[in-house]
Write a protein that holds these residues in place. Structure first.
Motif, PDB file in Angstrom:
ATOM      1  N   ASP A 205       8.579   9.641 -36.415  1.00 34.18           N
ATOM      2  CA  ASP A 205       9.586   8.961 -37.316  1.00 34.18           C
ATOM      3  C   ASP A 205      10.832   9.942 -37.491  1.00 34.18           C
ATOM      4  O   ASP A 205      11.674   9.661 -38.376  1.00 34.18           O
ATOM      5  N   HIS A 233      15.544   3.619 -36.053  1.00 38.95           N
ATOM      6  CA  HIS A 233      14.839   5.060 -35.950  1.00 38.95           C
ATOM      7  C   HIS A 233      14.212   5.507 -34.794  1.00 38.95           C
ATOM      8  O   HIS A 233      14.397   6.569 -34.379  1.00 38.95           O
ATOM      9  N   HIS A 257       7.405   3.894 -29.963  1.00 37.49           N
ATOM     10  CA  HIS A 257       6.315   3.576 -31.013  1.00 37.49           C
ATOM     11  C   HIS A 257       6.215   2.375 -31.782  1.00 37.49           C
ATOM     12  O   HIS A 257       5.322   1.860 -32.455  1.00 37.49           O
TER      13      HIS A 257
HETATM   14 FE   LIG Z   1       8.297   4.367 -36.940  1.00 38.84          FE
END
Ligand SMILES: [Fe+2]
Length: 352
Positions: A205, A233, A257
């Protein structure tokens, strides 16, 4: 004049362990080396005696016969390497067998000699070269270890940097990394790939560093605008990480992801195998951790809700094999896998 060993070595004598079951051969080598000079020889006629001699005092090098009463072939090398992983080993074989010598090198020996060929000076030269070569190998290994440690420390620092801005998700990346590695291990991924997966998890992240902190910690339902910024992100994470030459596809793991098997994910709507396995594993670990934990905009929904989400969308959003492995990990370890910082390699039974 007696010749001594290289000046760069700490002691003027080379402590050599000759592992040879034929006393005449052992004696001959000893005499040849005495003539060449610079050696203090110890002798062992069996593997067991050699292992005991190494335990008593590690020699500078081992001259090893491959055919002994209590072991032969590559197994002898394994035993000696287990007794002294740092020891340079020169094979001394009675067979003029090139393939045996090459196999010995592949098993971690530094060189090989054929009995009856060469004089004491040549044997001396071979042993000195083996010691030097082993020293260089050790140095390379230590440097690689050091580099890996620095890389991991850097990744952890990056991970912490994000968590300092976003205290509500403190530990999220670490827990996802831990769970993803456990899933990967259950699926039979090899150690190097697991390390990459764990590393990717720790920074998956990182692109949120670009999201204003008040968006991340805002309670209540998120507006469409905030959602849109947060959805950037993975791409941001890829921008931050793709120039770093990791030995694993970390930037691609980050980028993918939030992709979903059926193409419903983002940022690129990839499908199936277009998404790398590591990202498919991270996706499952991420969803399980996120749903079962507290978020500023909602309370924790619990592990059962998270597992229900995975089961319901297995084969559509999530890779079914990854879901099966994830459920097996949770069944074995329960919520502890998400709560405790368990070194994954210490988890019993994950390979079974
Ligand atoms: Fe994420």
């Amino acid at each position: 004049m007696t010749e001594t060993r290289d000046d760069s070595l700490a002691s003027p004598w080379i402590d050599l362990l000759i592992v040879e079951d034929n006393p005449a051969d052992a004696r001959l080598i000893e005499l040849m080396l005495a003539e060449a000079g610079g050696f203090r020889c110890r002798k062992a006629a069996t593997l067991a005696a050699a292992v005991a001699a190494i335990a008593e005092s590690a020699p500078d090098a081992v001259l090893l016969d491959l055919s002994l009463p209590d072991g032969c072939g590559m197994a002898t090398i394994e035993r000696i390497r287990a007794a002294g992983p740092q020891l340079p080993i020169v094979i001394c074989t009675g067979l003029n067998d090139e393939s045996m010598g090459l196999a010995a090198l592949q098993h971690g020996c530094q060189d090989y000699l054929v009995k009856g060929q060469g004089d004491g000076h040549q044997i001396r030269h071979t042993i000195l070269y083996a010691i030097e070569r082993k020293g260089m190998e050790e140095e390379r290994r230590l440097n690689a270890d050091r580099f890996k440690r620095v890389l991991l420390q850097t990744v952890r620092s990056l991970s912490l940097t994000l968590e300092m801005r976003d205290p509500y998700t403190t530990g999220h990346q670490r827990r996802v990394a831990q769970l993803a590695a456990a899933i990967g291990r259950r699926m039979g991924l090899e150690e190097g790939r697991l390390e990459g997966l764990h590393t990717g998890g720790l920074v998956h992240d990182i692109g949120k560093i670009n999201v204003p902190a008040e968006f991340l910690s805002r309670p209540g339902k998120l507006s469409a605008e905030i959602h849109m910024v947060i959805r950037m992100h993975p791409q941001m994470g890829w921008e931050i990480m793709h120039d770093i030459e990791f030995p694993w596809p970390v930037a691609t793991m980050i980028l993918q992801h939030h992709e979903r098997l059926d193409g419903s994910g983002y940022p690129h709507g990839l499908k199936g195998d277009e998404i790398i396995l590591e990202a498919r594993i991270l996706a499952v670990a991420d969803v399980l951790e996120a749903i079962s934990s507290h978020r500023p905009y909602r309370p924790a929904l619990g592990l059962e809700t998270a597992l229900a989400e995975l089961r319901q969308h297995s084969g559509t959003r999530y890779d079914p094999q990854v879901v099966v492995a994830c459920i097996a990990v949770i069944e074995e370890y329960g919520p502890a896998i998400l709560e405790d910082d368990i070194p994954v390699h210490q988890m019993p039974g994950l390979n079974s």
